[in-house]
Design an enzyme around this catalytic site. Structure first.
Site, PDB file in Angstrom:
ATOM      1  N   GLY A  15       2.761  -3.410  -4.920  1.00 53.39           N
ATOM      2  CA  GLY A  15       2.077  -2.462  -5.803  1.00 53.39           C
ATOM      3  C   GLY A  15       0.569  -2.618  -5.905  1.00 53.39           C
ATOM      4  O   GLY A  15      -0.045  -2.136  -6.856  1.00 53.39           O
ATOM      5  N   LEU A  93       8.483   2.371   1.467  1.00 49.48           N
ATOM      6  CA  LEU A  93       9.044   2.096   2.794  1.00 49.48           C
ATOM      7  C   LEU A  93      10.209   2.993   3.186  1.00 49.48           C
ATOM      8  O   LEU A  93      10.840   2.782   4.213  1.00 49.48           O
ATOM      9  CB  LEU A  93       9.484   0.624   2.861  1.00 49.48           C
ATOM     10  CG  LEU A  93       8.350  -0.390   2.718  1.00 49.48           C
ATOM     11  CD1 LEU A  93       8.889  -1.809   2.683  1.00 49.48           C
ATOM     12  CD2 LEU A  93       7.331  -0.234   3.843  1.00 49.48           C
ATOM     13  N   LEU A  95      12.024   6.675   4.221  1.00 48.47           N
ATOM     14  CA  LEU A  95      11.751   7.994   4.786  1.00 48.47           C
ATOM     15  C   LEU A  95      12.478   9.022   3.919  1.00 48.47           C
ATOM     16  O   LEU A  95      13.678   8.904   3.673  1.00 48.47           O
ATOM     17  CB  LEU A  95      12.283   8.052   6.221  1.00 48.47           C
ATOM     18  CG  LEU A  95      11.965   9.301   7.032  1.00 48.47           C
ATOM     19  CD1 LEU A  95      10.460   9.431   7.243  1.00 48.47           C
ATOM     20  CD2 LEU A  95      12.675   9.249   8.379  1.00 48.47           C
ATOM     21  N   HIS A 110      -1.693   4.769   5.301  1.00 46.96           N
ATOM     22  CA  HIS A 110      -1.164   3.890   6.348  1.00 46.96           C
ATOM     23  C   HIS A 110      -2.287   2.972   6.822  1.00 46.96           C
ATOM     24  O   HIS A 110      -3.412   3.429   7.029  1.00 46.96           O
ATOM     25  CB  HIS A 110      -0.634   4.745   7.508  1.00 46.96           C
ATOM     26  CG  HIS A 110      -0.036   3.921   8.597  1.00 46.96           C
ATOM     27  ND1 HIS A 110       1.243   3.419   8.525  1.00 46.96           N
ATOM     28  CD2 HIS A 110      -0.558   3.466   9.763  1.00 46.96           C
ATOM     29  CE1 HIS A 110       1.491   2.704   9.617  1.00 46.96           C
ATOM     30  NE2 HIS A 110       0.413   2.720  10.383  1.00 46.96           N
ATOM     31  N   GLU A 183      -8.417   0.828   2.561  1.00 46.24           N
ATOM     32  CA  GLU A 183      -7.395   1.481   1.734  1.00 46.24           C
ATOM     33  C   GLU A 183      -7.834   1.677   0.282  1.00 46.24           C
ATOM     34  O   GLU A 183      -7.647   2.748  -0.286  1.00 46.24           O
ATOM     35  CB  GLU A 183      -6.103   0.664   1.757  1.00 46.24           C
ATOM     36  CG  GLU A 183      -5.499   0.564   3.138  1.00 46.24           C
ATOM     37  CD  GLU A 183      -4.154  -0.132   3.115  1.00 46.24           C
ATOM     38  OE1 GLU A 183      -3.287   0.290   2.360  1.00 46.24           O
ATOM     39  OE2 GLU A 183      -3.989  -1.105   3.866  1.00 46.24           O
TER      40      GLU A 183
END
Ligand code: GRF
Length: 213
Positions: A15, A93, A95, A110, A183
């Site tokens: 997190g 994580l 899909l 990403h 990021e």
């Protein structure tokens, strides 16, 4: 000041991305309201940041559903109930199948310069390991914010931020640099652009952030 953009943040692990967004909001630098945190695991350490900040949490674990469709539906039902406009994956994580009403509303960050080092299996340390092992040598890595579609790391890119890859980098030093310098800066920039309506499409149909600051 722009209106606060209501979002949900999806997490699976530590997190740090969620914490960074909360810090930026508290500092008055990000006009976003995190209305919901959805975790794919009830033991994700990142849930502590939601609890500390009194953000409602939904734990939606894939093991409790018969298939991907039902699992995805539960995630997006929670997002609809929270009345969010965007969904930001943050170290998530799983899909998901994106329903029509969330088409181009789900974002992910990403830790590489997509399309390089993306796709199934490219997550966490594996991404940085692959960057360092690449031949010819990569001199740059970074982060990418993109829309999420139904394939890993494949949706339209919105913005990237580069960092240098150094000769003596280890997986840890590179992943730290990408996280801290790319990021942590990039996701707030893109989310603020959504809040202010500055995410645009050019004549080629590519997304970009207008007046990125
Ligand atoms: C980051 O590398 C991010 O790019 C990826 O997950 C990692 C952060 O995880 N999507 P977390 O936010 O600490 O859980």
């Amino acid at each position: 000041m722009a209106k606060k953009l209501p979002i949900a943040v999806l997490i699976s692990g530590t997190g740090r991305t969620l914490k960074n967004l909360i810090d930026r909001i508290e500092a008055g630098k990000l006009d976003v309201e995190i209305r919901l945190v959805v975790s794919s695991s009830k033991s994700a350490p990142g849930l502590q940041y939601a609890e500390q900040n009194r953000i409602p949490v939904a734990v939606v674990q894939s093991s409790e559903f018969v298939g991907k469709q039902e699992f995805s539906a539960a995630v997006f039902d929670a997002c609809r109930k929270a009345q969010v406009e965007y969904v930001a994956m943050a170290g998530y994580l799983k899909l998901l199948e994106i329903p029509e009403d969330f088409d181009n509303k789900v974002l992910n960050i990403h830790p590489s310069l997509l399309p390089k080092f993306g796709g199934e299996g490219f997550y966490g340390r594996r991404v940085h390991h692959a960057v360092l092992a690449a031949e010819p040598k990569e001199t740059k890595s970074g982060a990418t914010v993109h829309f999420v579609n139904n394939v890993y790391d494949d949706g339209p890119r919105i913005m990237q931020m580069e960092v240098e890859v150094k000769e003596d980098d280890t997986i840890e030093s590179l992943s730290d640099r990408v996280l801290q310098e790319a990021e942590f800066e990039l996701y707030p920039i893109v989310l603020q652009a959504f809040a202010e309506g500055r995410v645009k499409k050019n004549a080629k149909g590519e997304y970009y952030v207008e007046n990125a600051k």
